[in-house]
Every structure is written in structure tokens, then in C-alpha cells.
Design an enzyme around this catalytic site. Structure first.
Site, PDB file in Angstrom:
ATOM      1  N   CYS A 268      59.045  40.320  38.142  1.00  0.00           N
ATOM      2  CA  CYS A 268      59.125  40.706  36.734  1.00  0.00           C
ATOM      3  C   CYS A 268      58.670  39.575  35.826  1.00  0.00           C
ATOM      4  CB  CYS A 268      60.529  41.175  36.364  1.00  0.00           C
ATOM      5  SG  CYS A 268      61.842  39.974  36.501  1.00  0.00           S
ATOM      6  N   CYS A 269      58.349  39.949  34.585  1.00  0.00           N
ATOM      7  CA  CYS A 269      57.925  39.010  33.560  1.00  0.00           C
ATOM      8  C   CYS A 269      56.619  38.336  33.985  1.00  0.00           C
ATOM      9  CB  CYS A 269      59.040  38.009  33.288  1.00  0.00           C
ATOM     10  SG  CYS A 269      58.835  37.053  31.757  1.00  0.00           S
ATOM     11  N   ILE A 270      56.574  37.007  34.067  1.00  0.00           N
ATOM     12  CA  ILE A 270      55.362  36.272  34.415  1.00  0.00           C
ATOM     13  C   ILE A 270      55.141  36.176  35.921  1.00  0.00           C
ATOM     14  CG2 ILE A 270      56.482  34.005  34.462  1.00  0.00           C
ATOM     15  CD1 ILE A 270      52.978  34.753  33.016  1.00  0.00           C
TER      16      ILE A 270
END
Length: 270
Positions: free
Chosen positions: A175-177
Site C-alpha cells: 500500500c501507499c508508496i
């Protein structure tokens, strides 16, 4: 194993099957010891990158991953590489603390409440899936993406884990980066980091999508506030969600991570 631990394990997954087993067994659960194995909870490894959004794991994301895994009945073991952080950020000022140095494993232990192992010990044989929460630590400590972009290098243990789980056909959640890790290591993977335009600041890291394409991966546009804010690459068994790549309410981040975790667990077949 005693009947009590077996009962707890059974009720966490496959309740209908396990209820039938209880009713059908004259001698109780012990007589269905072999059948009980099919109700085993998924064993999920969670890989951390420090403690704190700007130089390690995003703590809210890690917490959301752990809550959703707990709700899904998974057995969790946390890991982190035993390496120095790229640098230390004073989160109250958003600036590097030049005189400080910290270890990724030691800092990650704060989130894990001390129950953590070196990433070198993580094997596919002992786990059904692996999940990487986000935070700048994924781009600074698990890789050099924050500095080198598409030309980044990935920590050798992180690369090994990603390749091993992919080869074993076991799901990978990011998730995210952190989807940049899969984009770099798993050629042709499909991932999302959200939208591809900043849209007035709502997606401040939208440029990451371009880098993902340059790495040879396919970027799939996803939101965090719709009914299914995660992308499932069924071929590669890679599940991703934007999380804090978007400026939005915390509960949307939490729900999006829940969608990612739910689909990772579904792909384990447990």
C-alpha cells in the site's frame, strides 16, 4: 494439540464447515484432527521499514494492516531488514536530524511491540502471504526510490522475499508508496498508487505513477473513497491500494487497506 486451541483455530476460519465437524464427531474434534488442518488460519508476514512516515513505516497504515489481518483471523509475524536507516527525520519539524542514526529493525520493533524478526529469516515455507505497509521507509530503507526514482535499487532481502513469494504463487499486498517495490522487482506487475494527476493537491505524489510505468509495470488508476479502492493483479497475485498517497479522511485510508488485506487473504485460499 488440545481440543481448545483447535476449537479457536476452527472458529476463526470456515465456520460452516467447522460447525458441521463438531456435530458429526462422536469423539469430539480430536477424531477430525486431519480435517481441522483445512481450517488453519492464513499465516501472513508483514514487512516494516522503520517507525514514522517520513523515515520509516507509516504507523497508521501498519496499524490498519494489523487490525484487518486480526479481523480476518490471520496469524501474523512481523519482519524488518537489520540495516541502518537512510536518515532520521525530526517529525515535529519535517527536517533531517543530522546527528542521529537508527536501525530499521530496532525502530520497527516499536510498532511490533517487540515481536519482530530480521527479514533475512522470512521464508515462503512458513507463510501464506506477505504484506508491505507504506511510508517513506519503503522508498528510503527498503529501496533507494526516494533518491534514484526509476533507477532505484531494492534491498536484497526485500527483493528475495518478493521473488520467492511470486515464484511460489503466494499473494503479496502493498500500500501507499510500497507498490514501487513490486514494480521494480516483478516485471509486468499491475499496481496502483492512486491517480496520475495531482488534482489540486489531492494526490500530491501522483508523479509516482509515471515512475512505475518507467519501471515496466502497469499502473491502474484507483481511488480510496469508492466501494473497492484496491487493485488485484490476479496473474501475479499482487494486491495494492493507494492509502496515504491521497489527501483524504483517515477512515477512507483504513477502509482501503481493509480491501487490500481482504483480497490478500482471499488469494491465500485459507
Amino acid at each position: 494439540a488440545s481440543a481448545a486451541p483447535q476449537s479457536a483455530m476452527l472458529t476463526s476460519r470456515g465456520p460452516a464447515l467447522c460447525t458441521a465437524l463438531r456435530r458429526a464427531a462422536p469423539g469430539g474434534l480430536a477424531s477430525f484432527h486431519s480435517s481441522a488442518r483445512h481450517c488453519r488460519a492464513a499465516r501472513v508476514a508483514v514487512v516494516l521499514s522503520g517507525c514514522g512516515v517520513y523515515d520509516g513505516t507509516e504507523i497508521h497504515e501498519a496499524s490498519a494492516v494489523l487490525v484487518h489481518l486480526s479481523r480476518g483471523g490471520a496469524e501474523v509475524q512481523m519482519y524488518a531488514p537489520d540495516v541502518p536507516q537512510m536518515h532520521v527525520i525530526d517529525h515535529s519539524k519535517g527536517q533531517p536530524a543530522e546527528a542521529e542514526s537508527r536501525n530499521v529493525l530496532v525502530e520497527s520493533a516499536r510498532i511490533a511491540r517487540g515481536k519482530i524478526s530480521s527479514l533475512a529469516k522470512l521464508t515462503t515455507a512458513e507463510h501464506d502471504a506477505v504484506i508491505f505497509p507504506g511510508g517513506f521507509g519503503a522508498a528510503k530503507n527498503l529501496s533507494t526510490f526516494a533518491v534514484d526514482g526509476k533507477d532505484c535499487k531494492v534491498n536484497r532481502e526485500v527483493e528475495r522475499v518478493l521473488k520467492d513469494f511470486h515464484k511460489a504463487g503466494k499473494p503479496i499486498g502493498l500500500c501507499c508508496i510500497s507498490p514501487v517495490l513490486a514494480a521494480k522487482v516483478l516485471s509486468g506487475a499491475e499496481v496502483t498508487v492512486g491517480h496520475e494527476e495531482e488534482e489540486g493537491g489531492k494526490w500530491p505524489y501522483a508523479g509516482t505513477a509515471g515512475a512505475i510505468k518507467e519501471l515496466g509495470a502497469k499502473h491502474c488508476v484507483k481511488d480510496v473513497t469508492i466501494s473497492f479502492p484496491a487493485h488485484v493483479d490476479t496473474k501475479n497475485k499482487v494486491v495494492t491500494t493507494p492509502a496515504f498517497m491521497c489527501e483524504t479522511a483517515l477512515h477512507h485510508i483504513f477502509d482501503g487497506i481493509g480491501a487490500m488485506v481482504k483480497n490478500v487473504l482471499k488469494l491465500t485460499g485459507k
